[in-house]
Design a protein around this motif. Structure first.
Motif, short mmCIF file in Angstrom:
data_model
loop_
_atom_site.label_atom_id
_atom_site.label_comp_id
_atom_site.label_asym_id
_atom_site.label_seq_id
_atom_site.Cartn_x
_atom_site.Cartn_y
_atom_site.Cartn_z
N GLU A 324 0.82 -1.22 0.00
CA GLU A 324 0.00 0.00 0.00
C GLU A 324 0.85 1.26 0.00
N HIS A 325 2.01 1.23 0.66
CA HIS A 325 2.85 2.43 0.68
C HIS A 325 3.38 2.77 -0.70
N ALA A 326 3.37 1.78 -1.63
CA ALA A 326 3.91 2.02 -2.97
C ALA A 326 3.04 2.98 -3.77
N ILE A 327 1.84 3.27 -3.29
CA ILE A 327 0.99 4.23 -4.00
C ILE A 327 1.65 5.60 -4.06
N HIS A 328 2.52 5.88 -3.10
CA HIS A 328 3.21 7.16 -3.09
C HIS A 328 4.23 7.26 -4.23
N TYR A 329 4.60 6.11 -4.83
CA TYR A 329 5.50 6.14 -5.97
C TYR A 329 4.75 6.47 -7.27
N GLU A 330 3.42 6.48 -7.20
CA GLU A 330 2.56 6.87 -8.33
C GLU A 330 2.73 5.97 -9.55
N VAL A 331 2.89 4.66 -9.29
CA VAL A 331 2.76 3.69 -10.37
C VAL A 331 1.27 3.50 -10.57
N SER A 332 0.75 3.96 -11.69
CA SER A 332 -0.71 4.08 -11.84
C SER A 332 -1.18 3.45 -13.13
N TRP A 333 -2.34 2.75 -13.07
CA TRP A 333 -2.87 2.13 -14.27
C TRP A 333 -3.22 3.17 -15.32
N GLU A 334 -3.54 4.41 -14.91
CA GLU A 334 -3.91 5.43 -15.89
C GLU A 334 -2.78 5.73 -16.87
N ASN A 335 -1.53 5.39 -16.47
CA ASN A 335 -0.38 5.66 -17.33
C ASN A 335 0.12 4.41 -18.05
N LEU A 336 -0.60 3.30 -17.92
CA LEU A 336 -0.02 2.04 -18.35
C LEU A 336 -0.34 1.62 -19.76
N LYS A 450 -2.81 13.10 1.12
CA LYS A 450 -2.58 14.51 0.76
C LYS A 450 -3.70 15.40 1.27
N ASP A 451 -4.94 14.91 1.16
CA ASP A 451 -6.09 15.68 1.66
C ASP A 451 -5.97 15.87 3.17
N ALA A 452 -5.62 14.78 3.87
CA ALA A 452 -5.50 14.85 5.32
C ALA A 452 -4.41 15.84 5.74
N MET A 482 -11.56 2.09 14.15
CA MET A 482 -12.42 3.20 13.77
C MET A 482 -12.83 4.05 14.98
N LYS A 483 -13.10 3.39 16.11
CA LYS A 483 -13.60 4.13 17.27
C LYS A 483 -12.51 4.99 17.93
N GLU A 484 -11.23 4.77 17.56
CA GLU A 484 -10.15 5.59 18.10
C GLU A 484 -10.01 6.92 17.36
N MET A 485 -10.66 7.05 16.22
CA MET A 485 -10.52 8.26 15.40
C MET A 485 -11.56 9.31 15.79
N ASP A 486 -11.13 10.57 15.83
CA ASP A 486 -12.09 11.67 16.01
C ASP A 486 -12.78 11.99 14.69
N CYS A 487 -12.10 11.74 13.60
CA CYS A 487 -12.67 11.95 12.28
C CYS A 487 -11.91 11.09 11.29
N ILE A 488 -12.51 10.87 10.12
CA ILE A 488 -11.86 10.08 9.07
C ILE A 488 -12.02 10.82 7.75
N VAL A 489 -10.92 10.96 7.03
CA VAL A 489 -10.93 11.53 5.69
C VAL A 489 -11.02 10.38 4.70
N HIS A 490 -12.04 10.40 3.87
CA HIS A 490 -12.29 9.28 2.96
C HIS A 490 -13.01 9.79 1.73
N ALA A 491 -13.41 8.88 0.85
CA ALA A 491 -14.13 9.26 -0.36
C ALA A 491 -15.13 8.17 -0.69
N LEU A 492 -16.18 8.56 -1.39
CA LEU A 492 -17.22 7.62 -1.80
C LEU A 492 -17.41 7.71 -3.30
#
Length: 592
Positions: A324-336, A450-452, A482-492
């Motif tokens: 999951e941390h590899a997402i920061h390397y921006e290997v993305s299907w949109e460029n493949l 990045k949003d967070a 989940m119950k340890e968080m005061d808020c969660i940044v997410h998307a739908l």
């Protein structure tokens, strides 16, 4: 791997770049490599043969040997990472980069190679050439059970294996025949009858019948995450092997839309019922692709040659599960789906085409109304809302963020959005709330890091410290986390239709549901029941909009931005469609 052993020795013993010499004993080298001194000698000999090192053994007791490092570490690291990637060991490849690449600049070139490694290719099987597509994802696929599906990548994989009774076309708002070729309902929407196609077979060759439909739907009641979808189901009747009837306790005018949801994918009773554990290790359905391999590293699908809606053009799809941390390397299907030379060309190159989806997703910050804290005060929540300059967020973070959001759904009113950013009023409300400086714990996943971070900076402007906890998707969904968080940044991912909104409020593990003020839940269910009983689409949306308006009005949800799915692809690829989940529809892809 010899190159990794070199990197281990260099990190432990070298004090500089290539050409560095150090005095060391064979005992220390063996300890560094976690091997015997005899094996350490063999390793050193192999490195000398490759001219990676020089080794001058010490003579006599107490005289240490001299080890000189000569090899280019960046080149070795990249070659090692590539070798692991070519074997399908992508997690190992990125772990190497994390461990040994902090002080050398190899990541960019490796990512460029990875983007070329993925995509479309020809695979040779004997005398046959087969079309293959290799794509990365960044979430572990823990389950392919439609009844427990909660996020879009999981849904995409399930869609390859299974089919539903009907499909819903978001573009036209029409229901399309799938497993069922005809359907009807009574006047108040409490009785729905579906007629099944003949000759649809599961991947093992067994023909699908109404018993499979009944088993699938009734199974959702057994404590599944998506059990919400059968909340008002009274019973399922098998009228004949080709006719199935659903009886509901309350009117539901759009129950047919429920049946087109991913969680209603039909599974084979004869395989799943006797031994679920064995079946879900490698599930079979009636879908366009057959699952051949499923491990922590990858999923491999082969085309279903007997698919009733036509064989896919692709022969094989390889889904590679990246760390999951590899997402920061921006290997993305949109460029493949581009040739390497095209990827390096101008944006104006007429060989590149841009495609986009008609839908997108909405990012938001949802407060945990089940947890004590300063956010329980509405003045505090409104202060945070007012400090978020959404226009600035879209401008500064860019990428797929298109418009500021004040709603779950992007519609014509999105462009009329009036910014409510007011730093002075935010500071005033914060003082009125009696805020005592307690840090806010903000949960998120890598996709929204990045949003967070941006929100954290804005909160700091009015003196609210934020601690960001980045979790994996599978861990952040755990109730104890989940119950340890005061808020969660997410998307739908929310196509503009009613069932997605209902799912948002009712599905177990939905952040909106799980973090909602418990006192609102009964009222929310009443609004949903009222919406489902209405024969008028505008009225249904109006009923559901009341829920959203209250959550926004009380600042329990702070909407952030609307994003859109798009990709720049080589024109030689045909049948490219970005589906409602923001992914490619594998079944239609082919290449000239």
């Amino acid at each position: 791997m010899l190159s990794e052993q070199y990197l281990m020795l260099h990190r432990k013993l070298a004090e500089g770049a290539e050409g560095t010499s150090t005095k060391v004993t064979l005992e220390v080298i063996a300890a560094t490599l976690f091997c015997t001194e005899r094996n350490a000698k063999l390793v050193l000999r192999k490195m000398q043969e490759k001219a990676w090192i020089t080794w001058r053994a010490g003579r006599g007791r107490g005289n240490r040997s001299v080890l000189t490092f000569l090899a280019n570490r960046e080149q070795l690291l990249q070659e090692s990472a590539r070798q692991w990637a070519e074997k399908g060991e992508y997690k190992r490849a990125f772990e190497l980069l994390r461990t040994y690449g902090n002080d050398i600049r190899t990541n960019e070139s490796f990512v460029e190679w990875m983007n070329g490694h993925f995509g479309f290719c020809k695979e040779q099987e004997g005398e046959q050439s087969k079309d293959s597509l290799r794509l990365p994802i960044y979430r572990t696929i823990e389950s392919l059970d439609p009844a427990d599906c909660v996020y879009s990548v999981q849904s995409l994989m399930i869609e390859q294996i299974f089919d539903r009774l009907v499909n819903y076309d978001n573009e036209t708002g029409r229901y399309l025949p799938a497993i069922a070729h005809y359907w009807e309902s009574n006047d108040d929407g409490t009785e729905w009858t579906f007629h099944l196609r003949k000759g649809i077979v599961f991947h093992d060759g067994t023909e699908l019948t109404a018993d499979d439909v009944k088993y699938t739907v009734e199974r959702l009641r057994r404590g599944k995450r998506n059990g919400w979808i059968v909340r008002e189901l009274n019973r399922v009747d098998v009228v004949t092997p080709r006719i199935v009837r659903f009886m509901l306790n309350k009117p539901n005018r759009i129950f047919i839309r429920f049946l087109s949801a991913i969680c209603m994918s039909i599974i084979p009773k004869h395989l799943a019922e006797p031994d679920e554990a064995s079946y879900w290790a490698r599930p079979m359905g009636t879908g366009p692709f057959i699952l051949e391999t499923w491990s922590e590293e990858r999923l491999v699908f082969h085309a279903n040659p007997h698919y009733y809606q036509g064989r896919p053009h692709l022969d094989t799809v390889h889904i590679v599960i990246m760390p999951e941390h590899a997402i920061h390397y921006e290997v993305s299907w949109e460029n493949l789906l581009q040739d390497p030379d095209v990827r390096q060309a101008d944006n104006g190159n007429d060989e590149v085409v841009t495609i986009e989806s008609s839908e997108g997703c909405t990012s938001m910050m949802t407060w945990n109304m089940t947890k004590p804290g300063p956010h329980q005060c509405v003045l505090f929540r409104r202060a945070v809302d007012l400090v978020l300059d959404r226009q600035g967020m879209v401008r500064e973070l860019g990428e797929h963020r298109l418009f500021p959001a004040r709603s779950f759904i992007r519609d014509k009113r999105t462009l009329e959005y009036q910014e409510q950013y007011d730093l002075g009023l935010a500071q005033s409300l914060l003082e009125q709330s009696g805020y005592d400086g307690t840090p806010i714990i903000m949960g998120t996943i890598a996709n929204h890091a990045k949003d967070a971070a941006w929100i954290k900076e804005r909160c700091a402007d009015i003196g609210i410290p934020v601690i960001i906890r980045e979790e994996r998707m599978d861990t952040i969904l755990r109730p104890d986390v989940m119950k340890e968080m005061d808020c969660i940044v997410h998307a739908l991912v929310l196509p503009g239709e009613e069932v997605c909104l209902v799912e948002n409020y009712e599905q177990d593990s939905s952040f909106v549901k799980e973090l909602m003020d418990p006192g609102l839940r009964e009222w929310v269910m009443e609004c949903i029941d009222g919406a489902l009983a209405s024969p008028d689409s505008k009225d249904r949306f109006g009923q559901l909009k009341k829920i959203e308006d209250r959550l926004r009005g009380e600042a329990q949800i702070l909407f952030l931005a609307h994003t859109k799915f798009y990709a720049h692809l080589n024109a030689s690829y045909k049948g490219i469609v970005i589906n409602r989940l923001g992914w490619l529809d594998f079944k239609q892809i082919w290449r000239v």
